[in-house]
Scaffold this motif. Structure first.
Motif, PDB file in Angstrom:
ATOM      1  N   ALA A 185      10.322  -7.143   9.901  1.00  0.00           N
ATOM      2  CA  ALA A 185      11.730  -7.257   9.869  1.00  0.00           C
ATOM      3  C   ALA A 185      11.688  -8.699   8.451  1.00  0.00           C
ATOM      4  N   ALA A 186      10.767  -9.561   8.499  1.00  0.00           N
ATOM      5  CA  ALA A 186      10.775 -10.714   7.795  1.00  0.00           C
ATOM      6  C   ALA A 186      10.847 -10.180   6.249  1.00  0.00           C
ATOM      7  N   THR A 187      11.777 -10.730   5.592  1.00  0.00           N
ATOM      8  CA  THR A 187      11.874 -10.468   4.159  1.00  0.00           C
ATOM      9  C   THR A 187      12.355 -11.742   3.284  1.00  0.00           C
ATOM     10  N   MET A 188      12.210 -11.802   2.063  1.00  0.00           N
ATOM     11  CA  MET A 188      12.385 -13.090   1.324  1.00  0.00           C
ATOM     12  C   MET A 188      13.756 -13.303   1.291  1.00  0.00           C
ATOM     13  N   GLU A 189      14.660 -12.518   1.706  1.00  0.00           N
ATOM     14  CA  GLU A 189      16.063 -12.955   1.946  1.00  0.00           C
ATOM     15  C   GLU A 189      16.290 -13.818   3.147  1.00  0.00           C
ATOM     16  N   ASN A 190      15.584 -13.432   4.321  1.00  0.00           N
ATOM     17  CA  ASN A 190      15.909 -13.934   5.638  1.00  0.00           C
ATOM     18  C   ASN A 190      14.741 -15.049   5.764  1.00  0.00           C
ATOM     19  N   VAL A 222       8.618 -21.844  10.697  1.00  0.00           N
ATOM     20  CA  VAL A 222       7.204 -21.708  10.231  1.00  0.00           C
ATOM     21  C   VAL A 222       6.666 -22.841   9.791  1.00  0.00           C
ATOM     22  N   LEU A 223       5.641 -23.651  10.354  1.00  0.00           N
ATOM     23  CA  LEU A 223       5.546 -24.752   9.871  1.00  0.00           C
ATOM     24  C   LEU A 223       4.039 -25.217   9.628  1.00  0.00           C
ATOM     25  N   ASP A 224       3.399 -25.842   8.947  1.00  0.00           N
ATOM     26  CA  ASP A 224       2.229 -26.447   8.636  1.00  0.00           C
ATOM     27  C   ASP A 224       0.951 -25.434   8.178  1.00  0.00           C
ATOM     28  N   ASP A 225       0.102 -25.092   9.096  1.00  0.00           N
ATOM     29  CA  ASP A 225      -0.875 -24.151   8.734  1.00  0.00           C
ATOM     30  C   ASP A 225      -0.322 -22.683   8.306  1.00  0.00           C
ATOM     31  N   ALA A 226       0.765 -22.542   9.308  1.00  0.00           N
ATOM     32  CA  ALA A 226       1.231 -21.049   9.168  1.00  0.00           C
ATOM     33  C   ALA A 226       2.097 -21.115   7.827  1.00  0.00           C
ATOM     34  N   ALA A 227       2.853 -22.151   7.581  1.00  0.00           N
ATOM     35  CA  ALA A 227       3.431 -22.231   6.161  1.00  0.00           C
ATOM     36  C   ALA A 227       2.460 -22.109   5.006  1.00  0.00           C
ATOM     37  N   ASP A 228       1.385 -22.793   5.375  1.00  0.00           N
ATOM     38  CA  ASP A 228       0.400 -22.734   4.138  1.00  0.00           C
ATOM     39  C   ASP A 228      -0.134 -21.120   3.899  1.00  0.00           C
ATOM     40  N   ALA A 229      -0.369 -20.534   5.094  1.00  0.00           N
ATOM     41  CA  ALA A 229      -0.885 -19.028   4.857  1.00  0.00           C
ATOM     42  C   ALA A 229       0.302 -18.263   4.325  1.00  0.00           C
ATOM     43  N   LEU A 230       1.574 -18.478   4.868  1.00  0.00           N
ATOM     44  CA  LEU A 230       2.511 -17.604   4.071  1.00  0.00           C
ATOM     45  C   LEU A 230       2.569 -18.051   2.423  1.00  0.00           C
ATOM     46  N   SER A 231       2.684 -19.199   1.922  1.00  0.00           N
ATOM     47  CA  SER A 231       2.649 -19.477   0.542  1.00  0.00           C
ATOM     48  C   SER A 231       1.614 -18.868  -0.079  1.00  0.00           C
ATOM     49  N   ALA A 232       0.406 -18.812   0.599  1.00  0.00           N
ATOM     50  CA  ALA A 232      -0.675 -18.429  -0.096  1.00  0.00           C
ATOM     51  C   ALA A 232      -0.665 -16.989  -0.136  1.00  0.00           C
ATOM     52  N   TRP A 233      -0.056 -16.115   0.517  1.00  0.00           N
ATOM     53  CA  TRP A 233       0.057 -14.786   0.667  1.00  0.00           C
ATOM     54  C   TRP A 233       1.370 -14.453  -0.264  1.00  0.00           C
ATOM     55  N   LEU A 234       2.225 -15.403  -0.581  1.00  0.00           N
ATOM     56  CA  LEU A 234       3.387 -14.977  -1.274  1.00  0.00           C
ATOM     57  C   LEU A 234       2.819 -15.086  -2.846  1.00  0.00           C
ATOM     58  N   SER A 241      10.997 -10.356  -3.505  1.00  0.00           N
ATOM     59  CA  SER A 241      12.228  -9.953  -2.860  1.00  0.00           C
ATOM     60  C   SER A 241      11.902  -8.934  -1.963  1.00  0.00           C
ATOM     61  N   GLY A 242      12.586  -8.770  -0.831  1.00  0.00           N
ATOM     62  CA  GLY A 242      12.366  -7.398  -0.009  1.00  0.00           C
ATOM     63  C   GLY A 242      11.205  -8.052   1.176  1.00  0.00           C
ATOM     64  N   PRO A 243      11.047  -7.041   1.758  1.00  0.00           N
ATOM     65  CA  PRO A 243      10.069  -7.326   3.123  1.00  0.00           C
ATOM     66  C   PRO A 243       8.813  -8.073   2.582  1.00  0.00           C
ATOM     67  N   ILE A 244       8.295  -8.846   3.434  1.00  0.00           N
ATOM     68  CA  ILE A 244       7.233  -9.860   3.201  1.00  0.00           C
ATOM     69  C   ILE A 244       6.017  -9.275   3.314  1.00  0.00           C
ATOM     70  N   PHE A 245       5.792  -8.369   4.457  1.00  0.00           N
ATOM     71  CA  PHE A 245       4.484  -8.166   4.722  1.00  0.00           C
ATOM     72  C   PHE A 245       4.146  -6.641   4.438  1.00  0.00           C
ATOM     73  N   ARG A 246       3.256  -6.367   3.611  1.00  0.00           N
ATOM     74  CA  ARG A 246       3.144  -5.220   2.914  1.00  0.00           C
ATOM     75  C   ARG A 246       1.777  -4.266   3.114  1.00  0.00           C
ATOM     76  N   ARG A 247       1.447  -3.069   2.900  1.00  0.00           N
ATOM     77  CA  ARG A 247       0.332  -2.598   2.671  1.00  0.00           C
ATOM     78  C   ARG A 247      -0.487  -3.076   1.546  1.00  0.00           C
ATOM     79  N   ILE A 248      -1.808  -2.993   1.610  1.00  0.00           N
ATOM     80  CA  ILE A 248      -2.811  -3.287   0.566  1.00  0.00           C
ATOM     81  C   ILE A 248      -3.117  -1.879   0.295  1.00  0.00           C
ATOM     82  N   ARG A 249      -3.305  -1.484  -1.141  1.00  0.00           N
ATOM     83  CA  ARG A 249      -3.694  -0.144  -1.702  1.00  0.00           C
ATOM     84  C   ARG A 249      -4.989  -0.549  -2.323  1.00  0.00           C
ATOM     85  N   ARG A 250      -5.796   0.454  -2.799  1.00  0.00           N
ATOM     86  CA  ARG A 250      -6.902   0.600  -3.391  1.00  0.00           C
ATOM     87  C   ARG A 250      -6.777  -0.664  -4.828  1.00  0.00           C
TER      88      ARG A 250
END
Length: 357
Positions: A185-190, A222-234, A241-250
């Motif tokens: 349910a985590a999104t860029m909006e929340n 969401v702090l420190d190492d967790a924040a760094d990991a989230l920034s790297a993913w984004l 925008s929209g949901p943060i965690f998504r599938r990885i396609r080929r």
């Protein structure tokens, strides 16, 4: 019609996981009833049919073994039609869940539930007692405490999938042990960045906050190492925008939002890659956070503010277990204690005579 509108609102208000579990349970009931009685299921269900369901699905002790009343042919047919994954009696918790769903259906249709009949209640109570006497306890998924979490994170490489999984695991764990539906349910909006190494995830709807009411503890850090990991993913995913965690396609392509079940799959996959036991699942993030908080002497109130628990009763067991691991009384026979005792002069009989236990 008003009745249809009421039913639609009730269905919409239920979580997707609850709806799916209800549907699966009702499919099972329909299949079992047809195979057992050679006719479509009918409501209200008779007390005798519910009693038959119970004895078909739980084990009783005989002179030689544990047995259930389920005919082999019915058991095989249930597996063949896809409503049962394997032969043999299910866990007692599964039986209880299916009975609970049956009771809920009777309630929604304003029918008297056979689950309230004294004979059914007595049978269930005695069944639970029999299972407890055999030492059968509800199976709980392993808690993902700090050490196994670090082992899982070590399997996350610099691929897009590895960056996503690292961010997901740390987000779900460090923000208070989020449920899988809350992670997806985590999104860029929340979820907004509030510092160089800090995000705030606004959790308004959860299992303990079904109405979405704003609460003082709705903001999850969401702090420190967790924040760094989230920034790297984004950065790598390009999600704005929209949901943060998504599938990885080929071809390292970012796809559609993850389903809640995918969180379980990611936890299991990373546990396997880390060489950990296969008893970790999505809920391990939540139980692991609580267990680690207890191990590190975080207060009950502070832990509840992060997890969103509304009652301390659920958490007390984790905290008591952590305290028992630190108990001095539990280490009376430790090497250091016995070494100290061996250097002391043993008391003679007169020193201990007359003392009770």
């Amino acid at each position: 019609m008003a009745a249809d509108a009421v039913s639609a609102l009730i269905a919409e208000g239920e979580s997707e996981n609850t709806v799916r579990s209800y549907q699966a349970a009702l499919r099972y009931w329909a299949a079992w009833y047809w195979l057992r009685y050679a006719q479509p299921i009918e409501l209200p269900m008779s007390v005798a049919a519910v009693q038959q369901f119970i004895v078909d699905h739980v084990q009783r002790r005989t002179s030689t073994s544990l047995e259930s009343a389920m005919p082999d042919a019915v058991d095989q047919a249930l597996v063949q039609c896809g409503v049962k994954s394997k032969l043999g009696p299910p866990a007692l918790s599964t039986v209880q869940q299916r009975l609970s769903v049956l009771s809920k259906v009777h309630q929604l249709k304003s029918l008297a539930s056979p689950m309230h009949d004294p004979k059914v209640r007595e049978l269930l109570a005695k069944t639970r007692r029999a299972y407890a006497k055999r030492g059968v306890t509800p199976h709980k998924k392993a808690a993902l405490t700090l050490e196994p979490l670090q082992a899982m994170l070590a399997t996350c490489d610099d691929s897009l999938r590895g960056v996503r999984d690292r961010a997901l695991l740390l987000f779900g764990w460090s923000s208070g042990g989020r449920r899988r539906s809350e992670v997806t349910a985590a999104t860029m909006e929340n979820t907004r960045k509030v510092g160089q190494r800090a995000y705030s995830f606004t959790l308004l709807h959860s299992k303990t906050n079904q109405t979405g009411a704003a609460r003082p503890d709705s903001e999850k850090p969401v702090l420190d190492d967790a924040a760094d990991a989230l920034s790297a993913w984004l950065r790598r995913s390009g999600i704005v925008s929209g949901p943060i965690f998504r599938r990885i396609r080929r071809g390292e392509k970012v796809g559609e939002p993850l389903a809640a079940a995918a969180v379980r799959d990611i936890v299991r996959e990373r546990a396997a890659l880390a060489g950990l036991p296969d008893d970790f699942a999505a809920h391990s993030l939540r139980s692991g956070f609580v267990t680690e908080a207890a191990r590190q002497n975080i207060s009950l109130g502070e832990t509840m503010a992060m997890t969103g628990h509304t009652s301390p009763a659920t958490l007390v067991g984790y905290f008591r277990a952590a305290e028992s691991q630190r108990s001095a009384a539990a280490r009376l026979f430790s090497p250091s204690k016995t070494g100290q005792n061996s250097q002391q002069t043993a008391p003679d009989a007169g020193d201990v005579a007359g003392h009770g236990d």
